[in-house]
Write a protein that holds these residues in place. Structure first.
Motif, short mmCIF file in Angstrom:
data_model
loop_
_atom_site.label_atom_id
_atom_site.label_comp_id
_atom_site.label_asym_id
_atom_site.label_seq_id
_atom_site.Cartn_x
_atom_site.Cartn_y
_atom_site.Cartn_z
N GLY B 5 -26.75 59.65 49.25
CA GLY B 5 -25.30 59.71 49.09
C GLY B 5 -24.68 60.60 50.12
O GLY B 5 -25.37 61.40 50.75
N PRO B 6 -23.40 60.51 50.32
CA PRO B 6 -22.72 61.32 51.34
C PRO B 6 -22.55 62.77 50.91
O PRO B 6 -22.14 63.59 51.70
N LEU B 7 -22.91 63.07 49.69
CA LEU B 7 -22.58 64.41 49.18
C LEU B 7 -23.64 65.45 49.49
O LEU B 7 -23.42 66.63 49.38
N LYS B 8 -24.85 64.95 49.92
CA LYS B 8 -25.92 65.90 50.20
C LYS B 8 -25.52 66.90 51.27
O LYS B 8 -24.82 66.58 52.20
N LEU B 9 -25.97 68.11 51.14
CA LEU B 9 -25.64 69.13 52.12
C LEU B 9 -26.50 68.97 53.36
O LEU B 9 -27.62 68.47 53.29
N ALA B 10 -25.96 69.40 54.47
CA ALA B 10 -26.74 69.36 55.70
C ALA B 10 -27.88 70.34 55.61
O ALA B 10 -27.73 71.45 55.13
N GLY B 11 -29.05 69.93 56.08
CA GLY B 11 -30.21 70.82 56.05
C GLY B 11 -31.30 70.13 56.81
O GLY B 11 -31.04 69.17 57.53
N THR B 12 -32.51 70.58 56.66
CA THR B 12 -33.59 69.90 57.36
C THR B 12 -33.78 68.48 56.85
O THR B 12 -34.28 67.63 57.54
N ASP B 13 -33.35 68.25 55.61
CA ASP B 13 -33.46 66.89 55.07
C ASP B 13 -32.45 65.96 55.70
O ASP B 13 -32.55 64.76 55.58
N PHE B 15 -31.33 65.64 59.00
CA PHE B 15 -31.32 65.79 60.45
C PHE B 15 -30.38 64.75 61.07
O PHE B 15 -29.53 65.06 61.89
N VAL B 16 -30.58 63.51 60.65
CA VAL B 16 -29.67 62.44 61.08
C VAL B 16 -29.04 61.86 59.83
O VAL B 16 -29.74 61.55 58.87
N VAL B 17 -27.73 61.73 59.85
CA VAL B 17 -27.05 61.14 58.69
C VAL B 17 -26.09 60.05 59.14
O VAL B 17 -25.28 60.26 60.05
N GLY B 64 -25.01 56.50 70.88
CA GLY B 64 -23.70 56.74 71.46
C GLY B 64 -23.20 55.63 72.35
O GLY B 64 -22.17 55.76 72.98
N PHE B 65 -23.91 54.53 72.43
CA PHE B 65 -23.48 53.43 73.28
C PHE B 65 -22.52 52.49 72.57
O PHE B 65 -21.88 51.65 73.19
N GLU B 66 -22.47 52.57 71.27
CA GLU B 66 -21.47 51.84 70.50
C GLU B 66 -20.78 52.84 69.60
O GLU B 66 -21.39 53.82 69.16
N THR B 67 -19.49 52.60 69.35
CA THR B 67 -18.81 53.51 68.44
C THR B 67 -18.71 52.87 67.06
O THR B 67 -18.52 51.66 66.95
N ALA B 68 -18.88 53.69 66.03
CA ALA B 68 -18.77 53.18 64.66
C ALA B 68 -17.31 52.80 64.41
O ALA B 68 -16.40 53.52 64.80
N THR B 69 -17.12 51.65 63.76
CA THR B 69 -15.75 51.22 63.46
C THR B 69 -15.15 52.14 62.39
O THR B 69 -13.98 52.47 62.43
N SER B 70 -16.00 52.52 61.43
CA SER B 70 -15.56 53.56 60.50
C SER B 70 -16.79 54.31 60.03
O SER B 70 -17.92 53.87 60.26
N GLY B 71 -16.58 55.45 59.36
CA GLY B 71 -17.71 56.24 58.91
C GLY B 71 -18.07 57.30 59.93
O GLY B 71 -17.44 57.44 60.97
N GLU B 72 -19.10 58.03 59.62
CA GLU B 72 -19.44 59.21 60.41
C GLU B 72 -20.94 59.24 60.65
O GLU B 72 -21.73 58.93 59.76
N ILE B 73 -21.33 59.61 61.85
CA ILE B 73 -22.75 59.82 62.14
C ILE B 73 -22.92 61.29 62.46
O ILE B 73 -22.17 61.84 63.26
N ARG B 74 -23.86 61.93 61.81
CA ARG B 74 -24.06 63.36 62.02
C ARG B 74 -25.47 63.61 62.52
O ARG B 74 -26.43 62.97 62.09
N LEU B 75 -25.56 64.54 63.45
CA LEU B 75 -26.85 64.97 63.96
C LEU B 75 -26.92 66.47 63.76
O LEU B 75 -26.05 67.20 64.22
N GLY B 77 -26.15 68.05 61.23
CA GLY B 77 -24.97 68.48 60.53
C GLY B 77 -23.68 68.37 61.32
O GLY B 77 -22.60 68.61 60.79
N ARG B 78 -23.78 67.97 62.58
CA ARG B 78 -22.59 67.93 63.42
C ARG B 78 -22.16 66.47 63.63
O ARG B 78 -23.00 65.61 63.93
N ASN B 79 -20.87 66.23 63.44
CA ASN B 79 -20.36 64.88 63.67
C ASN B 79 -20.46 64.56 65.16
O ASN B 79 -19.92 65.28 66.00
N ILE B 80 -21.16 63.48 65.49
CA ILE B 80 -21.34 63.17 66.91
C ILE B 80 -20.57 61.92 67.31
O ILE B 80 -20.79 61.38 68.39
N ASN B 81 -19.66 61.48 66.46
CA ASN B 81 -18.94 60.23 66.76
C ASN B 81 -18.30 60.24 68.15
O ASN B 81 -18.25 59.22 68.82
#
Ligand SMILES: Nc1ncnc2c1ncn2[C@@H]1O[C@H](COP(=O)(O)OP(=O)(O)O)[C@@H](O)[C@H]1O
Ligand SMILES: [Mg+2]
Lengths: 544, 375
Positions: B5-13, B15-17, B64-75, B77-81
């Motif tokens: 789910g999107p609610l999990k906190l960023a941590g070692t678990d 790494f990529v979300v 990073g070669f395509e952009t997400a139409t919606s939503g967020e990709i995190r690496l 814990g950091r949004n890399i959109n």
């Protein structure tokens, strides 16, 4: 496998060497391939290789001098063109001989034009002397006629010098009432051995009379030159008269006894034109007497032959080196501009989605659908002093009405118009190479940490070099030989070497020089190609 | 189904979300539909699915070669959109290797180090180490075109690793290799990944590859993750009929649920026979269901049938000797594509075509799944 079987020639099933049966099998295929290309081969042979061969030949060919003036060339063989005195009497006499024949054949004007390329004034000199040379020896003919009126009759000469069998044939032909097809003149053996010089010159006269003038030697008075030769020959060897019989022997002996004075050709030429008394015209003839000459090539690089060796032409006549350099320089500039303008377009073409790319491609190809002349004229309309661009610039106030830019009839005009015209030849090879560079290379480079610029410069650009190479060589070689656009846009200072070549082919009719210039252009291209191969490598050139 | 789910906190678990990521190329159809996925550090995650299911698109969005139409990709814990690809520091191996043809192997490997302005001596050492790691130490001077496909593959791998990224993406990297080489490379890639402790997101359409290499596999279909589980779970406990069908060999029988209580249910097959099954995604009596049984879990030896287990009559149609196993095709409950696999053992019966036998299985090996559309 043992050594024995390895070294023995492989055999096919029927015991023939495998190589031979393979060749036999391939022969049909080869034959068919040859038949398929044969039409093109023939076409190329006649329309490309033959003209190039002809051009190479013409650029050194110079047989006109030795063919028109064979005796003069021989007489001048021992004369040093660097000497400050004209050659001896023999050369004048030989030139007299040659000119009489040349005038009869009307070849002396062509020779005049040819020699005029090398030294101005030769054409008028030969033409004026050509008019006078036929009159040399008028007095000798008159003296002969005074000695015996029979010499004023054409028939006397024929009877003296012609083969009796020919005389009989000619009489029969004449009696038959035919208007054409007179039997070809033949000399008598007696005359040929007793009076060889006279016979030879009379033979020339008879042949030219029959062939060129379509007349019969039986009705034409021979040239004065024949009379001169006869008088001199019989005076030198009176015994020759004994070879003949009856009236002929008597008449000839009479000439020998009359001791008529020898004809002075030196004086006669001097009377016609005093330049013959100087070594200059003789030197020109002597220097260009060889059947093959470097003269056209020397001319094409602003050099000329002088009696003292090869030397630069007068400064005001030096044009070709400048033109060659300008052609190279402008072609390079145009190639560079085409690359600068064409590269981004080719990149877009190769990377846009196919719908947009097709549209763009049509725009790139559009210029090919209009004639070159129309496009060049359009540039004229745009660029001239009262043209669209100047009007717009004046209107928006960027330049004043008196300060209208000069963009035509100079090198700028040539550069602008030719860059536009040659641009597709840069874009298309670039495009076809770029089309083969997969997008993953750029992606890979970026994923490895390269920013847009270094991904382009380090990864994309090197792979597009074959396209750059192909486009550049195509544009450069096309530009170097361009003709119409510089002619229309270049004015005096924007023309190329090819305009000069066209001038010599169409206007001055100096084809030899045109051929030499063309050959140099061809050589320059080949040398550049070689240099290019050394540095870029022709195997790197890709058109797709 | 989607686990994270999107609610999990960023941590070692985390790494990529991928958080509610959608992607459409044309503004009409969604190629990726609501993707939620989190990859812990050090995991080897494989995206498995048929061609066109959106795996590459997901990978490209991550790279990073395509952009997400919606939503967020995190690496981490950091949004890399909005981070450009070259700043993401993600290693990538492409299917066609994408080795730069105008550079030597060593230059290819030095490239990511050069653009990072790493000094010459350190660069050379790293290049050599990376080459040694893929056992290509001798090949630095060659051009990519002078290497075989397998060697190019190794170089591409070394290049993606030489700048020591924490995350490496691989898009069907072994697709162009022959079977033997592929198996060898599968082993090498997992070995290196574990040795270096890197996180790998691996894309393939080859299920064997996915099962043998991965810590977890995300099965893609139609732009969605159908199941995200470890290889053994995926194989033994497929969550739906698509996964059951896509992973491994599978016998299907169609039927209707007649009774359901807790851990078991009774299914009446279309032939009229009744069997026990484990309900996976059937919820009530009357649901259409697809029964799924692995061929190696089917038993034909009556002695081994469990007491009270349902059995079905079968007719042997074909017997294939495959060396290590026997593969027997049967007609069961009206389906004549029912396959069983038995180990080649001395006491194993070789069923002759035409004979009639009885087949049975443990109810927990027999899974009642959703019925695919239109059945
Ligand atoms: N650049 C693109 N433009 C438009 N459609 C694309 C593009 N890339 C992929 N697609 C479409 O997106 C879908 C998923 O493609 P992809 O992610 O490559 O699938 P997979 O890698 O699983 O085979 C396919 O239907 C494909 O046609
Ligand atoms: Mg893909």
């Amino acid at each position: 496998m043992t050594d024995h079987t390895a070294s023995a020639a492989a055999l096919s099933a029927d015991g023939m060497p495998l190589k031979r049966s393979l060749n036999r099998a391939l022969r049909r295929q080869k034959l068919r391939a040859f038949v398929l290309i044969a039409p093109l081969l023939v076409f190329v042979l006649f329309t490309f290789l033959a003209p190039i061969g002809d051009m190479l030949f013409r650029s050194v060919e110079n047989q006109i001098v030795s063919e028109t003036l064979p005796r003069t060339v021989k007489a001048l063989a021992d004369w040093d063109p660097a000497s400050d005195a004209p050659p001896g009497e023999a050369a004048f006499r030989a030139l007299g001989h040659d000119l009489v024949i040349a005038v009869e054949r009307k070849t002396h004007t062509r020779l005049g034009s040819r020699l005029n390329y090398e030294a101005s004034g030769m054409s008028s000199l030969l033409r004026s002397t050509g008019r006078d040379v036929e009159d040399i020896g008028e007095d000798v003919s008159a003296a002969l006629g005074a000695l015996d009126p029979a010499w004023t009759e054409a028939a006397t000469w024929v009877d003296l010098l012609a083969d009796p069998a020919w005389i009989a044939e000619q009489a029969a032909w004449s009696a038959s009432g035919n208007r054409s097809g007179e039997p070809a003149f033949r000399l008598s053996d007696t005359a040929s051995s007793a009076l060889p010089d006279t016979a030879e010159i009379y033979g020339s006269f008879a042949r030219i009379t029959q062939q060129e003038n379509d007349r019969s030697p039986t009705r034409q008075d021979p040239w004065h030159l024949v009379a001169i030769t006869l008088v001199e020959e019989i005076t030198a060897t009176p015994s020759a008269a004994q070879a003949f019989q009856g009236d002929h022997a008597l008449r000839l002996a009479a000439i020998a006894q009359a001791d008529l004075p020898a004809t002075d050709f030196v004086a006669a030429f001097g009377a016609s034109n005093d330049r013959w008394a100087t070594p200059t015209p003789w030197a020109v003839i002597a220097m260009y007497s060889a059947p093959y000459t470097p003269g056209y090539f020397l001319n094409a690089v602003d050099l000329g032959k002088t009696p003292d060796g090869i030397a630069p032409r007068p400064v005001e006549e030096q044009v070709y080196i400048l033109l060659f350099l300008r052609t190279m320089w402008l072609s390079l500039t145009i190639t560079g501009l085409c690359l600068l303008l064409g590269y981004p377009v080719a990149w877009l073409l190769a990377n846009l989605p196919s719908r947009q790319a097709n549209l763009l491609m049509i725009l790139v190809l559009l210029p090919f659908w209009t004639s070159l002349l129309v496009r060049t004229s359009a540039w004229k309309v745009l660029l001239q002093r009262q043209g669209v661009i100047n009007d717009v610039l004046v209107w928006i106030g960027l330049i004043s009405d008196d300060g209208r830019l000069v963009m035509i009839n100079n090198q700028l005009g040539t550069i602008i118009a030719m860059t536009h015209i040659l641009l597709p030849f840069m874009i298309l090879p670039l495009y076809s190479v770029m089309k083969t560079i997969p997008g993953t290379y750029m992606r890979a480079a970026k994923s490895l940490g390269a920013n847009d610029w270094s991904a382009f410069w380090r990864v994309y650009f090197p792979q597009s070099v074959p396209g750059i190479a192909a486009g550049s060589i195509l544009v450069f070689i096309l530009a170097i030989g361009y003709y119409i656009t510089p002619e229309l846009m270049g004015g005096a200072r924007g023309v190329f070497i090819s305009n000069r070549i066209a001038y010599h082919i169409g206007t001055s009719l100096n084809w030899g020089l045109a051929a030499a210039l063309g050959t140099i252009l061809l050589l320059v291209v080949l040398v550049l190609y070689w240099v290019y191969d050394r540095f870029v490598g022709v195997k790197n050139v890709k058109f797709g | 189904m989607a686990e994270t789910g999107p609610l999990k906190l960023a941590g070692t678990d985390d790494f990529v979300v991928f958080d509610g990521v959608q992607k459409s190329y044309d503004g009409i159809t969604l190629v990726v539909k609501d993707l939620n996925l989190s990859v812990p550090k050090g995991e080897f995650l494989t995206m498995l699915g048929p061609s066109g299911s959106g795996k590459t698109t997901c990978l490209m969005m991550l790279a990073g070669f395509e952009t997400a139409t919606s939503g967020e990709i995190r690496l981490k814990g950091r949004n890399i959109n909005t981070v450009p690809p070259h700043k993401r520091g993600i290693g990538m191996v492409f299917q066609n290797y994408a080795l730069f043809p105008h550079m030597s192997v060593a230059e290819n490997l030095a490239f990511p180090l050069e653009v990072r302005k790493i000094g010459k001596s350190e660069r050379e050492a790293k290049v050599q180490r990376a080459l040694d790691m893929v056992q290509m130490g001798e090949f630095g001077g060659r051009r990519p075109a002078q290497l075989s496909g397998g060697q190019q593959q190794r170089i591409a791998l070394a290049r993606a690793l030489v700048f020591e990224p924490e995350l490496v993406l691989m898009d069907e990297p072994l697709g162009a290799l022959d079977k033997q080489l592929r198996e060898q490379m599968q082993f090498e890639i997992t070995r290196i990944a574990h040795d270096l402790g890197i996180t790998v997101v691996y894309v393939t359409h080859d299920q064997t590859e996915a099962l043998t290499m991965s810590d977890r596999v995300a099965v893609f279909n139609d732009g969605r993750i159908q199941q995200l589980a470890s290889p053994s779970d995926l194989y033994e406990h497929p969550a739906n009929s698509f996964v059951a069908q896509f992973i491994g060999e599978n016998n299907r029988l169609m039927g209707t649920v007649t009774r359901i209580d807790g851990g078991t249910c009774i299914v009446r097959l279309d032939s009229g026979d009744e069997i026990d099954a484990k309900p996976i995604n059937v919820s009530k009596v009357g649901d259409r269901t697809q029964i799924s049984i692995r061929p190696e879990r089917v038993e034909t030896n009556k002695d081994r049938f469990r007491q009270g287990a349902h059995t079905l009559q079968a007719e042997v149609l074909e017997f294939i000797y495959m060396g290590d196993i026997f593969r027997t095709r049967l007609r069961v409950a009206g389906h004549d594509d029912f396959v069983i696999k038995t180990r080649n053992a001395p006491d194993q019966i070789r069923h002759q075509p035409g004979t009639r036998i009885e087949v049975g299985w443990l109810p927990e090996d027999c899974r009642a799944l959703d019925a695919p559309q239109g059945t």
